[in-house]
Design a protein around this motif. Structure first.
Motif, PDB file in Angstrom:
ATOM      1  N   ASP A  60       0.856  -1.200   0.000  1.00  0.00           N
ATOM      2  CA  ASP A  60       0.000   0.000   0.000  1.00  0.00           C
ATOM      3  C   ASP A  60       0.885   1.242   0.000  1.00  0.00           C
ATOM      4  O   ASP A  60       2.113   1.160  -0.089  1.00  0.00           O
ATOM      5  N   TRP A  61       0.275   2.411   0.084  1.00  0.00           N
ATOM      6  CA  TRP A  61       0.986   3.692  -0.035  1.00  0.00           C
ATOM      7  C   TRP A  61       2.080   3.830   1.017  1.00  0.00           C
ATOM      8  O   TRP A  61       3.217   4.171   0.681  1.00  0.00           O
ATOM      9  N   SER A  62       1.754   3.497   2.247  1.00  0.00           N
ATOM     10  CA  SER A  62       2.791   3.678   3.277  1.00  0.00           C
ATOM     11  C   SER A  62       3.892   2.638   3.107  1.00  0.00           C
ATOM     12  O   SER A  62       5.067   2.924   3.337  1.00  0.00           O
ATOM     13  N   GLY A  63       3.514   1.454   2.646  1.00  0.00           N
ATOM     14  CA  GLY A  63       4.517   0.439   2.351  1.00  0.00           C
ATOM     15  C   GLY A  63       5.430   0.889   1.221  1.00  0.00           C
ATOM     16  O   GLY A  63       6.653   0.691   1.258  1.00  0.00           O
ATOM     17  N   LEU A 119       7.734  11.203  -4.384  1.00  0.00           N
ATOM     18  CA  LEU A 119       6.411  10.572  -4.513  1.00  0.00           C
ATOM     19  C   LEU A 119       5.326  11.411  -3.865  1.00  0.00           C
ATOM     20  O   LEU A 119       4.174  11.388  -4.294  1.00  0.00           O
ATOM     21  N   GLN A 120       5.691  12.159  -2.839  1.00  0.00           N
ATOM     22  CA  GLN A 120       4.682  12.952  -2.138  1.00  0.00           C
ATOM     23  C   GLN A 120       4.358  14.254  -2.874  1.00  0.00           C
ATOM     24  O   GLN A 120       3.445  14.975  -2.479  1.00  0.00           O
ATOM     25  N   GLN A 121       5.102  14.521  -3.951  1.00  0.00           N
ATOM     26  CA  GLN A 121       4.762  15.699  -4.769  1.00  0.00           C
ATOM     27  C   GLN A 121       3.630  15.337  -5.721  1.00  0.00           C
ATOM     28  O   GLN A 121       3.593  14.239  -6.272  1.00  0.00           O
ATOM     29  N   GLU A 122       2.770  16.317  -5.936  1.00  0.00           N
ATOM     30  CA  GLU A 122       1.584  16.087  -6.760  1.00  0.00           C
ATOM     31  C   GLU A 122       1.959  15.699  -8.197  1.00  0.00           C
ATOM     32  O   GLU A 122       1.252  14.945  -8.854  1.00  0.00           O
ATOM     33  N   ARG A 123       3.072  16.256  -8.689  1.00  0.00           N
ATOM     34  CA  ARG A 123       3.423  16.046 -10.094  1.00  0.00           C
ATOM     35  C   ARG A 123       3.993  14.653 -10.383  1.00  0.00           C
ATOM     36  O   ARG A 123       4.254  14.320 -11.537  1.00  0.00           O
ATOM     37  N   VAL A 124       4.197  13.850  -9.351  1.00  0.00           N
ATOM     38  CA  VAL A 124       4.647  12.468  -9.569  1.00  0.00           C
ATOM     39  C   VAL A 124       3.443  11.526  -9.476  1.00  0.00           C
ATOM     40  O   VAL A 124       2.690  11.575  -8.506  1.00  0.00           O
ATOM     41  N   LEU A 176      -3.187   3.237  -3.229  1.00  0.00           N
ATOM     42  CA  LEU A 176      -2.486   2.067  -3.798  1.00  0.00           C
ATOM     43  C   LEU A 176      -2.775   0.781  -3.009  1.00  0.00           C
ATOM     44  O   LEU A 176      -2.693   0.769  -1.773  1.00  0.00           O
ATOM     45  N   LYS A 177      -3.122  -0.266  -3.748  1.00  0.00           N
ATOM     46  CA  LYS A 177      -3.297  -1.618  -3.160  1.00  0.00           C
ATOM     47  C   LYS A 177      -2.724  -2.615  -4.166  1.00  0.00           C
ATOM     48  O   LYS A 177      -3.472  -3.200  -4.942  1.00  0.00           O
ATOM     49  N   ALA A 178      -1.406  -2.789  -4.153  1.00  0.00           N
ATOM     50  CA  ALA A 178      -0.797  -3.703  -5.126  1.00  0.00           C
ATOM     51  C   ALA A 178      -0.771  -5.112  -4.557  1.00  0.00           C
ATOM     52  O   ALA A 178      -0.450  -5.315  -3.388  1.00  0.00           O
ATOM     53  N   LYS A 179      -1.109  -6.063  -5.432  1.00  0.00           N
ATOM     54  CA  LYS A 179      -1.123  -7.451  -4.979  1.00  0.00           C
ATOM     55  C   LYS A 179      -0.058  -8.267  -5.715  1.00  0.00           C
ATOM     56  O   LYS A 179       0.622  -7.735  -6.630  1.00  0.00           O
TER      57      LYS A 179
END
Lengths: 137, 80, 137, 80
Positions: free
Chosen positions: D27-30, D43-48, D63-66
């Protein structure tokens, strides 16, 4: 006129350009036009095109400009007119082509007629052509 | 010597000729009187221009063509 | 990529078009750029370009559209990108090229870096590129 | 199986790698915890942008990648 060869020559002549924009106008292959004839008035036509090129170079940051307009009788599929512009930045090149074409269509000394069904018909600029031209003034 | 009147584009069809030789000098009323009624009608429209000796006249009614000049009658253009 | 051959193919494929507009972007021969590298992300880049082409065809009355963007390493003078548009009327063709180029420059999934003095530098779109893109929304 | 993180454009230089394999799910924090401080800052910038399994996420923090997913980190583009 060989548009591909002309654009190649313009590209070769402007190695520092970031891009080349172009427009090629041609006789449509269908629609019933059997032939197209373009006439001009030499004492005005070429000086007029040279003045147009000078205006384009003043308005846009160009590195090269090719402008060719055929006269005489042409058949379906034949190219009639070519404008190519080379510039450092793409929008100068694209706008210069747009500008020159608008002027060649309705403000350069050419007269066009089409042969349809065996008869010649003179063509006047479309209303849109005059509106397109007016954008630049 | 004379003045040559040159008919361009559709005016050539109206005039039934490419050129017409007239006596010099030639002014606006002389031009209107030389080219036939149909072309004269066209000439009086604003969208038809007149060039004399290779220059488009800002005011075509000020035409003053002299011996050897070519007077070109220029209907609305259509290129490309 | 051979821009001349691509434009010839587009012209041949659109016999009823009244004109073909194009833009070719290339690596400048001077200015100190030794090489240019374009990278992409395949799962997004091609679908994005197909979507861009569909948008262009919706906005403009086109008869044909060619859009080619190279990836990999290129040298001075090499073409990078080509857009060609065939249309009945010239302004549709010219505007479609303008539209596609603005999107390819700053809204397609490509990343560009230049080698100068032996060192690679990543290039970001210019402010003007974003302004050019904003014209269409 | 695992999740593959793919660094595009200038993020590749920051990450010092093209890809990174991490354990699923992600996930996002991961993601922020896996990519190093410099990339996490970007990654924390809006333009990315972030794409997962070939789709750009409207909200990357969702994000929830499996297992088997590819997570692509997409910095600002520059074509042509």
């Amino acid at each position: 006129m060989d548009p591909g060869a002309e654009l190649e020559a313009l590209t070769a002549a402007t190695p520092d350009a970031g891009g080349i924009a172009s427009f090629v106008g041609k006789v449509r292959a269908s629609g019933g036009v059997e032939a197209l004839e373009l006439s001009h008035y030499e004492p005005l036509t070429l000086p007029g095109m040279q003045e147009l090129a000078a205006q384009a170079e003043q308005r846009f940051a160009l590195m090269g400009l090719t402008m060719i307009h055929r006269i005489g009788t042409m058949g379906p599929g034949d190219p009639i007119v070519l404008v190519g512009a080379a510039a450092r930045h793409r929008r100068d090149a694209i706008l210069a082509v747009d500008f020159c074409m608008d002027h060649l269509k309705s403000a350069a000394w050419f007269w066009k007629r089409e042969k349809r069904g065996g008869e010649w018909h003179w063509i006047e600029p479309r209303i849109e052509d005059h509106a397109d031209l007016a954008r630049w003034s | 010597m004379a003045v040559t009147i040159l008919f361009l584009g559709p005016l050539r069809d109206l005039a039934g000729a490419e050129t017409l030789e007239v006596e010099a000098p030639l002014d606006w009323s002389g031009l209107l009187g030389s080219v036939g009624e149909e072309v004269a009608d066209q000439l009086q429209q604003e969208r038809v221009n007149v060039a004399c000796a290779g220059r488009v006249l800002a005011d075509k009614t000020a035409l003053k063509a002299k011996d050897g000049d070519e007077v070109a009658l220029l209907p609305p253009v259509s290129g490309g």
